[in-house]
Motif scaffolding. Structure first.
Motif: not given
Ligand SMILES: C[S@@+](CC[C@H](N)C(=O)[O-])C[C@H]1O[C@@H](n2cnc3c(N)ncnc32)[C@H](O)[C@@H]1O
Length: 229
Positions: A33, A35, A37, A61, A63, A65, A81-82, A93-94, A110, A119, A124, A126
């Motif tokens: 995945y 990015g 963590t 979250c 994938s 982790t 997650d989205l 949405d976070a 993360d 992603y 939506k 970010i």
């Molecule tokens: C760095 S990745 C996270 C990786 C995750 N911790 C893992 O180990 O797989 C950032 C995540 O933020 C999510 N994301 C971006 N904007 C978002 C939002 N507004 N609400 C929820 N998730 C969001 C993306 O879809 C992506 O999966």
């Protein structure tokens, strides 16, 4: 140190270096995945700031982790997650987490660091906004405010982020996010996590960094903060 079999141990300094994404024999998240963590980070945080039965939430979250590490340690866990890549992740949405006020024991996040990774197609996300725009931090601040709302008092949030250097321009993404987080949380500590496996970790990029006098990103910030009011 590039010891492929890093021991699973509670870190004692503010410099964390995990050469692999995963530990043990089972996957934690999906290391394919974009990015993903390092599972070691979440394991370390859960050891220090949670106990069995606590509710852990990851609002971005990916994938999963956080889900895998938390379950293994007998914590309750909810991952949002989205971009839904597994059935136990809830689409949300976070900036609007479907949980009660003061109901969560620990949050790990993360977030995107900029618009460097695609992603999903969700508008939506970010991660579609460049960290060179103030809007990026405005949206992450909405996430911080929402995390503050759901966390129980005196409980901890930990946020992983990195700076950006592209096209000869440095953006101190970590500092800019930290300024927003300080409005809501008190700092417990700040960890520097060594970066491994990013796409620029190749001979040609190391050559370019020396020849054209710039630096490749070598670390990420891991902010550890507490809800005090
Ligand atoms: C760095 S990745 C996270 C990786 C995750 N911790 C893992 O180990 O797989 C950032 C995540 O933020 C999510 N994301 C971006 N904007 C978002 C939002 N507004 N609400 C929820 N998730 C969001 C993306 O879809 C992506 O999966």
């Amino acid at each position: 140190m590039n010891n492929k079999k890093k021991e699973l141990i509670i870190e004692s300094t503010t410099l964390w270096d995990f050469p692999t994404q995963n530990y043990g024999n089972k996957p934690h998240g999906n290391n394919k995945y974009n990015g993903v963590t390092p599972a070691f980070i979440i394991w370390n945080l859960l050891q220090r700031y949670t106990k069995e039965g606590d509710l852990v939430v990851d609002p971005m979250c990916g994938s999963g982790t956080t889900i895998d590490v938390a379950k293994e340690l007998n914590r309750e866990v909810i991952g949002y997650d989205l971009n839904i890549v597994r059935p136990d992740v809830i689409k949300s949405d976070a900036r609007k987490i479907p949980l009660e006020n003061n109901s969560v024991d620990f949050v790990f996040i993360d977030s995107p660091y900029s618009d460097n990774i695609k992603y999903s197609d969700d508008s939506k996300c970010i991660g579609k906004i460049s960290c060179e725009k103030i809007e990026f931090f405005d949206e992450l601040e909405k996430v911080a405010k929402e995390i503050h709302r759901i966390l129980k008092p005196k409980k901890v949030i930990s946020w992983l982020i990195a700076d950006q250097w592209i096209k000869r321009k440095f953006t101190p993404t970590g500092f800019l996010l930290y300024q927003r987080l300080e409005k809501y949380f008190e700092t417990v500590d700040l960890i520097s996590v060594t970066r491994h496996n990013q796409t620029s970790n190749t001979g040609i990029w190391h050559y370019r960094a020396r020849k054209f006098n710039f630096y490749l990103r070598g670390f990420k910030y891991l902010f550890i903060m507490k809800k005090v009011k």
